[in-house]
Structure formats: structure tokens, C-alpha cells
Design a protein around this motif. Sequence first.
Motif, PDB file in Angstrom:
ATOM      1  N   VAL A  33      31.479  44.901  32.459  1.00 30.23           N
ATOM      2  CA  VAL A  33      31.751  46.324  32.617  1.00 30.23           C
ATOM      3  C   VAL A  33      32.922  46.745  31.735  1.00 30.23           C
ATOM      4  CG1 VAL A  33      30.902  46.385  34.989  1.00 30.23           C
ATOM      5  CG2 VAL A  33      33.305  45.996  34.577  1.00 30.23           C
ATOM      6  N   ILE A  34      32.909  48.019  31.361  1.00 31.19           N
ATOM      7  CA  ILE A  34      34.036  48.617  30.635  1.00 31.19           C
ATOM      8  C   ILE A  34      34.370  49.915  31.353  1.00 31.19           C
ATOM      9  CG2 ILE A  34      34.841  49.633  28.482  1.00 31.19           C
ATOM     10  CD1 ILE A  34      32.855  47.864  27.011  1.00 31.19           C
ATOM     11  N   GLY A  35      35.593  50.037  31.824  1.00 31.92           N
ATOM     12  CA  GLY A  35      36.057  51.265  32.442  1.00 31.92           C
ATOM     13  C   GLY A  35      36.072  51.208  33.960  1.00 31.92           C
ATOM     14  N   PRO A  36      36.932  52.040  34.563  1.00 30.81           N
ATOM     15  CA  PRO A  36      37.115  51.996  36.013  1.00 30.81           C
ATOM     16  C   PRO A  36      35.896  52.429  36.819  1.00 30.81           C
ATOM     17  CG  PRO A  36      38.365  53.809  35.053  1.00 30.81           C
ATOM     18  CD  PRO A  36      37.829  52.989  33.919  1.00 30.81           C
ATOM     19  N   ARG A  37      35.143  53.390  36.330  1.00 36.34           N
ATOM     20  CA  ARG A  37      33.953  53.839  37.078  1.00 36.34           C
ATOM     21  C   ARG A  37      32.852  52.783  37.044  1.00 36.34           C
ATOM     22  NH1 ARG A  37      34.507  59.865  34.827  1.00 36.34           N
ATOM     23  NH2 ARG A  37      35.999  60.595  36.383  1.00 36.34           N
ATOM     24  N   PRO A  64      36.421  37.497  38.830  1.00 36.66           N
ATOM     25  CA  PRO A  64      36.613  38.431  37.721  1.00 36.66           C
ATOM     26  C   PRO A  64      37.460  37.812  36.613  1.00 36.66           C
ATOM     27  CG  PRO A  64      38.105  38.963  39.503  1.00 36.66           C
ATOM     28  CD  PRO A  64      37.276  37.791  39.969  1.00 36.66           C
ATOM     29  N   SER A  65      37.194  38.221  35.386  1.00 29.48           N
ATOM     30  CA  SER A  65      38.010  37.790  34.247  1.00 29.48           C
ATOM     31  C   SER A  65      37.927  38.862  33.166  1.00 29.48           C
ATOM     32  CB  SER A  65      37.537  36.442  33.714  1.00 29.48           C
ATOM     33  OG  SER A  65      36.207  36.535  33.257  1.00 29.48           O
ATOM     34  N   PHE A  66      38.846  38.798  32.222  1.00 28.03           N
ATOM     35  CA  PHE A  66      38.828  39.723  31.093  1.00 28.03           C
ATOM     36  C   PHE A  66      38.121  39.063  29.918  1.00 28.03           C
ATOM     37  CE2 PHE A  66      42.586  41.284  33.398  1.00 28.03           C
ATOM     38  CZ  PHE A  66      42.253  42.627  33.488  1.00 28.03           C
ATOM     39  N   THR A  67      37.477  39.880  29.104  1.00 27.24           N
ATOM     40  CA  THR A  67      36.837  39.406  27.890  1.00 27.24           C
ATOM     41  C   THR A  67      36.937  40.494  26.839  1.00 27.24           C
ATOM     42  OG1 THR A  67      34.832  38.425  26.982  1.00 27.24           O
ATOM     43  CG2 THR A  67      34.527  40.178  28.568  1.00 27.24           C
ATOM     44  N   HIS A  82      34.594  40.901  33.194  1.00 27.53           N
ATOM     45  CA  HIS A  82      33.420  40.049  33.396  1.00 27.53           C
ATOM     46  C   HIS A  82      33.467  39.523  34.831  1.00 27.53           C
ATOM     47  CE1 HIS A  82      30.290  37.214  32.126  1.00 27.53           C
ATOM     48  NE2 HIS A  82      30.837  36.426  33.005  1.00 27.53           N
ATOM     49  N   PHE A  83      32.402  39.781  35.595  1.00 30.11           N
ATOM     50  CA  PHE A  83      32.283  39.255  36.953  1.00 30.11           C
ATOM     51  C   PHE A  83      31.263  38.123  36.942  1.00 30.11           C
ATOM     52  CE2 PHE A  83      33.503  43.702  37.815  1.00 30.11           C
ATOM     53  CZ  PHE A  83      34.575  43.502  38.665  1.00 30.11           C
TER      54      PHE A  83
END
Length: 105
Positions: A33-37, A64-67, A82-83
Amino acid sequence: MQTLKVSSESDPGATAGAIANGIRECGTAEIQVIGPRAVNQAVKAIAIARGYLAASAVDLYCVPSFTSIMVAEGEQEKTAIHFSVRTRHGVYAAKAEEPEIPSEL
């Protein structure tokens, strides 16, 4: 399993079905996902998928992690979340390969 890309307009129920099917087939589901929504929609979908699989006594959790990803050709990198959704007890986990037994016994 391919990575599910969830947007702010994704239907959480449909996404939950895709997550549940991924769990049943592969033992894991990957969501990007990208963004809070979009994060909101993905978390709702994970919660709904958990309910779908609860009838089969399967409990889910997510890591969860960042990519970093390239959204379009020539654009700069964006940070995505990234989940990785997995089963708590490995009910649907991929089976280990069995050793090959020679046929000349």
C-alpha cells in the motif's frame, strides 16, 4: 502468490476474499500500500479476512514493513508499506518437499 496492491478505493470485502484465498492456497498473503487511506483499507481487509478464516479455526497475524517501489517509469522511488499476512499455527503453510525415493528398491 502475487503481491496484492491495495488502494484507497479498494473494496475491503473483496480484498479480504483475495487474502483468504491466498492463505488457503499458499499459507501467506502479501499486501502493498501507499498512503494512509490505502493502509486503512488494507487493515480493514485483513480484519475481515481474519473473520472469514476463523470458521476454519485459522488465526491470522500480519507483519508490517517499509519498502521502496518505483510507481512509474522515470519517476523517483516512493515508500510503501508491505504487510505480510500469515497463519499463526501454520495450518495452511506450504508443505516441505518430501525426499525422493529411488524406484529401484
